[in-house]
Motif scaffolding. Sequence first.
Motif, PDB file in Angstrom:
ATOM      1  N   ALA A 110       0.834  -1.205   0.000  1.00  0.00           N
ATOM      2  CA  ALA A 110       0.000   0.000   0.000  1.00  0.00           C
ATOM      3  C   ALA A 110       0.865   1.250   0.000  1.00  0.00           C
ATOM      4  O   ALA A 110       0.588   2.222  -0.720  1.00  0.00           O
ATOM      5  CB  ALA A 110      -0.931  -0.009   1.209  1.00  0.00           C
ATOM      6  N   ALA A 111       1.957   1.220   0.787  1.00  0.00           N
ATOM      7  CA  ALA A 111       2.839   2.391   0.847  1.00  0.00           C
ATOM      8  C   ALA A 111       3.489   2.640  -0.507  1.00  0.00           C
ATOM      9  O   ALA A 111       3.549   3.785  -0.987  1.00  0.00           O
ATOM     10  CB  ALA A 111       3.902   2.182   1.918  1.00  0.00           C
ATOM     11  N   VAL A 112       3.962   1.556  -1.146  1.00  0.00           N
ATOM     12  CA  VAL A 112       4.572   1.708  -2.471  1.00  0.00           C
ATOM     13  C   VAL A 112       3.521   2.191  -3.476  1.00  0.00           C
ATOM     14  O   VAL A 112       3.792   3.051  -4.322  1.00  0.00           O
ATOM     15  CB  VAL A 112       5.219   0.384  -2.928  1.00  0.00           C
ATOM     16  CG1 VAL A 112       5.786   0.514  -4.321  1.00  0.00           C
ATOM     17  CG2 VAL A 112       6.312  -0.031  -1.961  1.00  0.00           C
ATOM     18  N   GLY A 113       2.314   1.641  -3.357  1.00  0.00           N
ATOM     19  CA  GLY A 113       1.227   2.051  -4.256  1.00  0.00           C
ATOM     20  C   GLY A 113       0.891   3.530  -4.091  1.00  0.00           C
ATOM     21  O   GLY A 113       0.629   4.239  -5.062  1.00  0.00           O
ATOM     22  N   LEU A 114       0.910   3.975  -2.844  1.00  0.00           N
ATOM     23  CA  LEU A 114       0.639   5.380  -2.552  1.00  0.00           C
ATOM     24  C   LEU A 114       1.654   6.266  -3.259  1.00  0.00           C
ATOM     25  O   LEU A 114       1.319   7.276  -3.874  1.00  0.00           O
ATOM     26  CB  LEU A 114       0.730   5.576  -1.041  1.00  0.00           C
ATOM     27  CG  LEU A 114       0.008   6.754  -0.416  1.00  0.00           C
ATOM     28  CD1 LEU A 114      -1.471   6.598  -0.643  1.00  0.00           C
ATOM     29  CD2 LEU A 114       0.306   6.807   1.068  1.00  0.00           C
ATOM     30  N   LEU A 115       2.917   5.841  -3.179  1.00  0.00           N
ATOM     31  CA  LEU A 115       4.003   6.598  -3.800  1.00  0.00           C
ATOM     32  C   LEU A 115       3.775   6.707  -5.312  1.00  0.00           C
ATOM     33  O   LEU A 115       3.848   7.787  -5.889  1.00  0.00           O
ATOM     34  CB  LEU A 115       5.319   5.880  -3.509  1.00  0.00           C
ATOM     35  CG  LEU A 115       6.582   6.624  -3.875  1.00  0.00           C
ATOM     36  CD1 LEU A 115       6.774   7.804  -2.937  1.00  0.00           C
ATOM     37  CD2 LEU A 115       7.789   5.687  -3.788  1.00  0.00           C
ATOM     38  N   PHE A 116       3.473   5.551  -5.932  1.00  0.00           N
ATOM     39  CA  PHE A 116       3.291   5.576  -7.383  1.00  0.00           C
ATOM     40  C   PHE A 116       1.919   6.125  -7.770  1.00  0.00           C
ATOM     41  O   PHE A 116       1.637   6.327  -8.941  1.00  0.00           O
ATOM     42  CB  PHE A 116       3.521   4.185  -7.977  1.00  0.00           C
ATOM     43  CG  PHE A 116       4.973   3.831  -8.058  1.00  0.00           C
ATOM     44  CD1 PHE A 116       5.756   4.347  -9.077  1.00  0.00           C
ATOM     45  CD2 PHE A 116       5.564   3.019  -7.104  1.00  0.00           C
ATOM     46  CE1 PHE A 116       7.105   4.055  -9.149  1.00  0.00           C
ATOM     47  CE2 PHE A 116       6.914   2.717  -7.176  1.00  0.00           C
ATOM     48  CZ  PHE A 116       7.683   3.235  -8.194  1.00  0.00           C
ATOM     49  N   GLY A 117       1.069   6.355  -6.761  1.00  0.00           N
ATOM     50  CA  GLY A 117      -0.220   6.976  -7.031  1.00  0.00           C
ATOM     51  C   GLY A 117      -0.136   8.496  -7.053  1.00  0.00           C
ATOM     52  O   GLY A 117      -1.049   9.168  -7.538  1.00  0.00           O
ATOM     53  N   LEU A 118       0.957   9.027  -6.541  1.00  0.00           N
ATOM     54  CA  LEU A 118       1.084  10.487  -6.487  1.00  0.00           C
ATOM     55  C   LEU A 118       0.926  11.168  -7.847  1.00  0.00           C
ATOM     56  O   LEU A 118       0.286  12.219  -7.925  1.00  0.00           O
ATOM     57  CB  LEU A 118       2.426  10.884  -5.848  1.00  0.00           C
ATOM     58  CG  LEU A 118       2.517  10.674  -4.335  1.00  0.00           C
ATOM     59  CD1 LEU A 118       3.915  10.988  -3.831  1.00  0.00           C
ATOM     60  CD2 LEU A 118       1.496  11.543  -3.609  1.00  0.00           C
ATOM     61  N   PRO A 119       1.462  10.583  -8.949  1.00  0.00           N
ATOM     62  CA  PRO A 119       1.252  11.260 -10.243  1.00  0.00           C
ATOM     63  C   PRO A 119      -0.225  11.430 -10.602  1.00  0.00           C
ATOM     64  O   PRO A 119      -0.580  12.322 -11.367  1.00  0.00           O
ATOM     65  CB  PRO A 119       1.948  10.320 -11.245  1.00  0.00           C
ATOM     66  CG  PRO A 119       2.948   9.592 -10.448  1.00  0.00           C
ATOM     67  CD  PRO A 119       2.364   9.436  -9.082  1.00  0.00           C
TER      68      PRO A 119
END
Lengths: 351, 279
Positions: A110-119
């Motif tokens: 989820a944390a990694v997904g959040l990061l790549f969700g920023l764009p």
Amino acid sequence: MTDLALEKAGTATVRRLSPAPFGIGALLIVAYGVLPLVASEYLFDAILTPFLALALAGLGLNILIGYAGQVSLGSSAFMAVGAYAAYNLALRLPGLPFLVDILLAGLVAAAVGLLFGLPSLRLRGFYLAVSTLAAQFFVQWVFNKVGWFSNDSPSGIVTVPPLSVAGLPLDSSAGRYLFALGVVTAVTLAVWRLVESPTGRALVALRDHETAARVIGIPVLRVKLLAFAVSSFIIGVAGVLWAFAYLRTVEPAGFNLDRSFQILFIVIIGGLASLRGAFLGAALIVVFPLLLSRLGEALLGGLFDSGVLEMSQRIVLGLLIVTFLIAEPAGLTALLDRAWSRIAGRFRRAG
Amino acid sequence: MPAVLSEPFVSPAAGSVPSALAVEALSLSFGGVTALSDISFAVAPGEIRAVIGPNGAGKSSLLNVVSGLYRPDRGRVWLGGHSFAAVPTDRLAKLGVSRSFQNLALFKGLSVLDNVAAGLSHRLRAGVLAQVIGLPAARRERAEAQAKAEELLAFLHLDGVRDRPAGTLPYGMQKRVELARALVARPRLLLLDEPMAGMTLTEKRDLSGHIRAARDDLGTTIVLIEHDVGVVMGLSDRIAVLDYGRLIADGTPDQIRNDPVVIDAYLGVAHDLEAGEGI
């Protein structure tokens, strides 16, 4: 006035003809009670367990694409994150119960997904899709490059420890199937609660009209990032199942772009914004190639070598997907709904 | 922050009551094209104010500035005692302002009830976990939101379609659902961008009734953009007329009807109006 309105709401729900509860009940009885008794090892290992893991990944991606309307092409990266996180947790913190490992692995994904969700806060549609490809390539590259993640295994392929929950060994085919089934049931229940909640409605609002959603006070940024986090969490858990219950090994190549597209196809073929869709789509994607290969071998096995057969299976599968999407863009779910309403209509006329 | 505007802008029409909405010297341009130029006016609480003008006069731009979707080059917007150089759209609902859009802006995949209940999103306090688990507080606030949405559906005679996906309704009804979604939070100020565009005469008459009822029963101040001059004259307390981004008149329907500048720019020759109200 308020009481009256609530009362009305009650009757309207009751009146609606819904086959869902019976269908789900029957499915659960078959999945938990019948299949473990009758299914063969082949059925568990080659069909049922991968089906469950992929259905869960489809469910996770559907939250993002179907409900929140954000395109992502990097799903298998989050499966990889979940799988490697669970592997390392089991390896390095052996004291933790495996269920905690799964939860933590999901949170890491989820944390990694959040990061790549920023764009997604700036990009949409096609541009966002391209930016999610970054997740796919970056994550795969990291797991290839950094030996620590695979405990410095020279081949990069690691074998996961046998599955056991609360001292109960689940290392048989049926045990691993039942474990996957339990996880999938629990997560599906939570996802169902989520999409039926006001937050789930906010996801759809965001998808259908972002400006209007913002104007009526839906916290658009928060909801978008929540969609990425929840989606990645579920896909991460699916990755754990894929590694621990299905393959029993982890390697970066298993989580490549092909897998991401496979999950995307599951969502599109099954039906966007539908929980059933993920399961129907996964069933088709898992079972269909096996059927095709059996059929191909039986009919043409003597004429061509296996490489040609495998290639032609891919072509046939691709053609079928295209044909299917043209005939029913809303997915298997819509197909099933239409069939059901026809049957129900016939019954009503008869009765 | 300019010191000139340290006190709430007060509408000349409303005496000492602070206005529900005031704009002060608003200017906005896109590239070289001027959309709004030095526009000031105030809307008194409980007023129905129409904004009229030819296509491209800047009416929608004005509403978009007031709801924060556009940031003006110069000027300020006063909403409920606060002054903004750029209105924060995310806080709009909390400020008691809601709006509808010129083109339908419903959540097509949600039911009519869920669309209207979504209008109360800014009041929800429960976190996502509380909602998923179904904690009492989350359940209570959801039931409250649904009950309020049901009231609005009844108010606008939409209860018959409460479970239908909003995207499947006929056009006029979708417009009414959008009005319900905008009204459900009981806003102090309601901005309507061409709420009757594309409606039949009967639908227009019904919707006019609903808009007037929103003001009379719920006390909402209403600013609406509308092209149908007949409807505007009958419905509004005051009318502001825009032309080429400038405010060319601001007055009661009678004043506007007889204003030579307005007749010249927008209404056409006066006797046309008198012959047939609904142009």
